[in-house]
Design a protein around this motif. Structure first.
Motif, PDB file in Angstrom:
ATOM      1  N   ARG A  16       0.834  -1.211   0.000  1.00  0.00           N
ATOM      2  CA  ARG A  16       0.000   0.000   0.000  1.00  0.00           C
ATOM      3  C   ARG A  16       0.866   1.257   0.000  1.00  0.00           C
ATOM      4  NH1 ARG A  16      -3.638   0.303   4.729  1.00  0.00           N
ATOM      5  NH2 ARG A  16      -2.181  -1.017   5.863  1.00  0.00           N
ATOM      6  N   LEU A  17       0.327   2.315  -0.607  1.00  0.00           N
ATOM      7  CA  LEU A  17       1.041   3.585  -0.602  1.00  0.00           C
ATOM      8  C   LEU A  17       1.265   4.064   0.815  1.00  0.00           C
ATOM      9  CD1 LEU A  17      -0.507   5.850  -3.405  1.00  0.00           C
ATOM     10  CD2 LEU A  17       1.763   4.813  -3.355  1.00  0.00           C
ATOM     11  N   THR A  18       2.455   4.569   1.080  1.00  0.00           N
ATOM     12  CA  THR A  18       2.779   5.117   2.385  1.00  0.00           C
ATOM     13  C   THR A  18       2.613   6.633   2.377  1.00  0.00           C
ATOM     14  OG1 THR A  18       5.114   5.458   1.864  1.00  0.00           O
ATOM     15  CG2 THR A  18       4.467   3.276   2.710  1.00  0.00           C
ATOM     16  N   ALA A  19       2.580   7.215   3.564  1.00  0.00           N
ATOM     17  CA  ALA A  19       2.509   8.675   3.671  1.00  0.00           C
ATOM     18  C   ALA A  19       3.724   9.322   3.013  1.00  0.00           C
ATOM     19  CB  ALA A  19       2.410   9.076   5.140  1.00  0.00           C
ATOM     20  N   GLU A  20       4.888   8.693   3.167  1.00  0.00           N
ATOM     21  CA  GLU A  20       6.109   9.245   2.567  1.00  0.00           C
ATOM     22  C   GLU A  20       6.021   9.242   1.042  1.00  0.00           C
ATOM     23  OE1 GLU A  20       6.676   8.060   6.627  1.00  0.00           O
ATOM     24  OE2 GLU A  20       6.032   6.849   4.900  1.00  0.00           O
ATOM     25  N   GLU A  21       5.432   8.185   0.491  1.00  0.00           N
ATOM     26  CA  GLU A  21       5.294   8.119  -0.967  1.00  0.00           C
ATOM     27  C   GLU A  21       4.306   9.160  -1.475  1.00  0.00           C
ATOM     28  OE1 GLU A  21       6.243   3.616  -2.367  1.00  0.00           O
ATOM     29  OE2 GLU A  21       4.397   3.874  -1.209  1.00  0.00           O
ATOM     30  N   ILE A  22       3.220   9.369  -0.753  1.00  0.00           N
ATOM     31  CA  ILE A  22       2.251  10.391  -1.158  1.00  0.00           C
ATOM     32  C   ILE A  22       2.906  11.764  -1.159  1.00  0.00           C
ATOM     33  CG2 ILE A  22       0.164  11.589  -0.382  1.00  0.00           C
ATOM     34  CD1 ILE A  22      -0.867   8.790   0.504  1.00  0.00           C
ATOM     35  N   THR A  23       3.673  12.056  -0.124  1.00  0.00           N
ATOM     36  CA  THR A  23       4.399  13.331  -0.078  1.00  0.00           C
ATOM     37  C   THR A  23       5.372  13.441  -1.245  1.00  0.00           C
ATOM     38  OG1 THR A  23       4.195  13.412   2.334  1.00  0.00           O
ATOM     39  CG2 THR A  23       5.922  14.761   1.325  1.00  0.00           C
ATOM     40  N   ALA A  24       6.042  12.333  -1.572  1.00  0.00           N
ATOM     41  CA  ALA A  24       7.003  12.343  -2.681  1.00  0.00           C
ATOM     42  C   ALA A  24       6.308  12.621  -4.004  1.00  0.00           C
ATOM     43  CB  ALA A  24       7.740  11.010  -2.737  1.00  0.00           C
ATOM     44  N   VAL A  25       5.149  12.014  -4.239  1.00  0.00           N
ATOM     45  CA  VAL A  25       4.414  12.253  -5.477  1.00  0.00           C
ATOM     46  C   VAL A  25       4.021  13.722  -5.586  1.00  0.00           C
ATOM     47  CG1 VAL A  25       2.279  11.752  -6.718  1.00  0.00           C
ATOM     48  CG2 VAL A  25       3.584   9.894  -5.671  1.00  0.00           C
ATOM     49  N   LEU A 328      -4.425   7.961   2.524  1.00  0.00           N
ATOM     50  CA  LEU A 328      -4.830   8.527   1.244  1.00  0.00           C
ATOM     51  C   LEU A 328      -4.202   9.906   1.085  1.00  0.00           C
ATOM     52  CD1 LEU A 328      -8.654   7.714   1.479  1.00  0.00           C
ATOM     53  CD2 LEU A 328      -6.874   6.299   0.438  1.00  0.00           C
ATOM     54  N   ALA A 329      -4.358  10.479  -0.096  1.00  0.00           N
ATOM     55  CA  ALA A 329      -3.910  11.846  -0.333  1.00  0.00           C
ATOM     56  C   ALA A 329      -5.101  12.786  -0.201  1.00  0.00           C
ATOM     57  CB  ALA A 329      -3.298  11.974  -1.721  1.00  0.00           C
ATOM     58  N   ASP A 330      -4.906  13.916   0.473  1.00  0.00           N
ATOM     59  CA  ASP A 330      -5.978  14.904   0.535  1.00  0.00           C
ATOM     60  C   ASP A 330      -5.934  15.777  -0.723  1.00  0.00           C
ATOM     61  OD1 ASP A 330      -4.048  16.926   0.887  1.00  0.00           O
ATOM     62  OD2 ASP A 330      -4.445  17.154   3.023  1.00  0.00           O
ATOM     63  N   GLU A 331      -6.802  16.778  -0.781  1.00  0.00           N
ATOM     64  CA  GLU A 331      -6.931  17.568  -2.005  1.00  0.00           C
ATOM     65  C   GLU A 331      -5.772  18.519  -2.236  1.00  0.00           C
ATOM     66  OE1 GLU A 331     -10.916  19.172  -1.960  1.00  0.00           O
ATOM     67  OE2 GLU A 331     -11.802  17.160  -1.981  1.00  0.00           O
ATOM     68  N   ASP A 332      -4.896  18.657  -1.243  1.00  0.00           N
ATOM     69  CA  ASP A 332      -3.671  19.427  -1.423  1.00  0.00           C
ATOM     70  C   ASP A 332      -2.459  18.540  -1.685  1.00  0.00           C
ATOM     71  OD1 ASP A 332      -4.823  21.995  -1.058  1.00  0.00           O
ATOM     72  OD2 ASP A 332      -4.907  21.637   1.103  1.00  0.00           O
ATOM     73  N   GLY A 333      -2.703  17.236  -1.805  1.00  0.00           N
ATOM     74  CA  GLY A 333      -1.609  16.319  -2.089  1.00  0.00           C
ATOM     75  C   GLY A 333      -0.842  15.871  -0.861  1.00  0.00           C
TER      76      GLY A 333
END
Length: 638
Positions: A16-25, A328-333
């Motif tokens: 599953r996507l991690t918080a660190e990966e979401i921030t990286a994207v 998940l990612a919020d609307e600000d990424g």
């Protein structure tokens, strides 16, 4: 600009996507200059590798991580569809979304939240409320997906809005629909394009408070039930991999589909590579000019897993529980964590098998048990639970639970036969809840064939002189054009997914059977807009050849899509299906004629399907279930 690839701690291609990966994207997309001040992240989800690459991967090998991201420029309404390589720290695909041909990206929470101020500034909406003696400040605007109906809206981001009166903060607005009025809003321009005041009906007055004064109800005197497992649960969880009673699978979670099961196997043999609820549509039956357009694709238009519930708050699971957070990612990424979004537990399920024999004196009983993995999401008025069950006899079951508050209207009388009166003057329009399960099968390997199996009555004759005979007919579905099927309970129709290259000890091909519940498919007319947009729901079963790009049965961009997206496109090439990698798309659901008992809060209703082994095992796989040692299980001897 050269970017440094972020470090990743994931251990599997399907982690599953991690918080660190979401921030990286988010960082990669911003550094690529694709995010403006008016941009929002609509969706971010793992772009899963091809099935063959996942199966070929071994622990310790590099993990390529790619993420799909959808962006919306709120100033223009334009969407972008991106693929971001976290491993390579780059945007590797950047497509503009054609709002006319492709449809619109899903609706943002921020767009919903903007609706009431827009309507409050519109004289026509204010006047329509005043006409009914209502202050616009006390009318909750409920913005809903617009569908695809009018040429002058093509390419614009629009919603349609119904009003509900709320007398005070504790009042439930669903009890007081302001019927007869509908507003159309362009959410990009932030303007109301139309307010239609078709008729004036009294606003239902009775409140929906769940107290004795408002809704008298008998009190049920029930003693507490405690579920205990003194030695702890029988399952283990290691890096999102769950093992229990021979079963093994990996937990996934996605903002669009919610809970996903990956690489589901039993006794080391694969059954399903990937299982999810890939779409759902809720079409309403009221042809009124106020609400003829009502139909919601909660997965594709709303990304329903964004609204997943933190499960411990309402005693949603009982027993020894393991929770998984949803990230998940919020609307600000930025990463957003839904605490305890997924619940894992096991539960007793009655008698699994039993026999008392009059000849040899045997008296054996084994109790059944099932592993439960679930999540609950609230989309507006309805609450949906999705429960995957794994049983000790090799059965897989999906159960969808629908509860919450029925969508309401004013009741117009028996001359408008499309709703039930559920409280004085309060109507609940007829509707359906139709789900599409995407089942990427791998029954003991990826070379599978689907057979339609049904009972056949035999006429009386020389071979059947007493008329009692019936047989089983098995018809292979050899091409995608043949594999668009309806259920038929009159002949017990099921679909067997078999592996023709693997046999059991009797020489029979191993298989699993899909057992439908045989509820109605889409009831709207074949020429209707919703039929064109929700074509997936017109068949009980579709079978397609595996293609990693074919993820969603109503298409990638469902919001305001004109139709024919998804499955009709997937099967256009009429691919062969024998002894190949197949995906089953199963439509199941509820046709809801509301009852007074469904108000003021709806008792849970159930729908789903079952996958049962057929020749997959050589004998009853539940023979290995031990005798119960519980103190609650006693005999005359003891």
């Amino acid at each position: 600009m050269t970017l440094t690839a972020p470090s990743t701690t994931v251990s599997h291609p399907l982690s599953r996507l991690t918080a660190e990966e979401i921030t990286a994207v988010s960082t990669i997309v911003r550094d690529a200059g694709l995010v403006k001040e008016s941009s929002k992240f609509v969706y971010m989800g793992l772009e899963e590798p091809h099935k063959r690459d996942v199966l070929a991967w071994s622990p310790g090998q590099p993990v390529e991580r790619r993420v799909r991201a959808l962006l919306l420029d709120r100033a223009t309404g334009n969407g972008r569809d991106l693929t971001v390589s976290i491993t390579g720290a780059a945007v590797v695909r950047d497509d503009e979304i054609d709002g006319v041909a492709d449809g619109q990206v899903p609706i943002l929470d921020a767009e919903f939240e903007a609706i009431e101020p827009i309507l409050a500034a519109d004289e026509r909406w204010v006047a329509a409320m005043a006409k009914r003696g209502l202050d616009v400040a006390n009318v909750r605007a409920v913005p809903l997906s617009a569908g695809s109906y009018f040429p002058d809206e093509t390419g614009d981001r629009v919603v349609r809005v119904l009003g509900f009166h709320q007398a005070d903060p504790a009042d439930l607005p669903w009890a007081h629909p302001v019927d007869g009025v509908v507003a159309y809003v362009d959410i990009t321009r932030g303007v109301t394009t139309a307010v239609h005041d078709h008729f004036d009906l009294p606003v239902p007055a009775e409140r929906a408070d769940l107290d004795q004064a408002t809704h008298p109800h008998p009190v049920r005197d029930l003693k507490p039930i405690e579920i205990t497992q003194p030695e702890g649960p029988s399952f283990t969880v290691d890096d999102d991999v769950v093992r229990w009673a021979g079963w093994e699978f990996r937990v996934g979670f996605d903002a669009r589909e919610g809970l996903v099961l990956h690489q589901l196997s039993i006794d080391g043999r694969s059954v399903v590579h990937r299982a999810s609820i890939a779409e759902m549509v809720v079409p309403y039956a009221d042809p009124s000019p106020v609400r003829f357009w009502q139909n919601y694709f909660d997965v594709g238009e709303y990304l329903f897993a964004r609204y997943s519930n933190p499960l411990e708050l309402g005693c949603d699971c009982l027993g020894e529980i393991h929770y998984f957070d949803g990230t998940l990612a919020d609307e600000d990424g930025a990463p957003r964590v839904i605490r305890n979004a997924i619940c894992l537990h096991e539960e007793d399920y009655g008698v699994g098998w039993k026999h008392t024999d009059l000849f040899n004196g045997m008296a054996e009983t084994r109790r059944s048990r099932r592993l439960v993995i679930s999540f609950f999401t609230t989309v507006g008025n309805y609450d949906y639970g999705f429960y995957w069950y794994l049983y000790t006899d090799g059965t897989i079951q999906l159960e969808s639970k629908a509860t919450g508050i029925v969508f309401t209207s004013a009741y117009r009388g028996e001359d408008h036969p499309y709703a039930t009166e559920v409280a004085p003057g309060l109507g609940a329009p007829f509707h359906q809840h139709l789900f599409s399960a995407r089942l990427d099968m791998a029954v003991d390997g990826t070379g599978n064939t689907v057979h339609e199996v049904e009972a056949v009555r035999m006429p009386m004759g020389e071979a059947n002189p007493y008329g009692n005979a019936f047989m089983k007919r098995s018809t292979p579905l050899t091409r995608e054009s043949e594999a668009q099927r309806l259920g038929d309970a009159t002949v017990g129709r099921v679909w067997h997914v078999v592996n023709p290259s693997k046999t059991n000890r009797l020489g029979q091909p191993v298989g699993y059977a899909l057992h439908p519940q045989n509820s109605p498919v889409l009831l709207a007319d074949d020429q209707s807009s919703i039929h064109q947009r929700a074509t997936f729901s017109t068949k009980s079963l579709w079978v397609t050849a595996y293609d990693p790009a074919e993820r969603y049965p109503a298409g990638d961009f469902v919001n305001q899509h004109p139709g024919e997206g998804g499955l009709p496109t997937f099967v256009a090439d009429d691919a062969p299906l024998e002894d190949t990698d197949v995906v089953l798309w199963h439509t199941f659901g509820l046709t809801h004629f509301p009852r007074p008992e469904d108000w003021p809060v709806m008792p849970t209703d159930y729908t789903g399907f079952t996958l049962k082994p057929v020749g997959f095992f050589d004998r009853n796989p539940a023979l290995g279930v031990p005798q119960s040692t519980s103190t609650h299980c006693s005999s005359h001897d003891s």
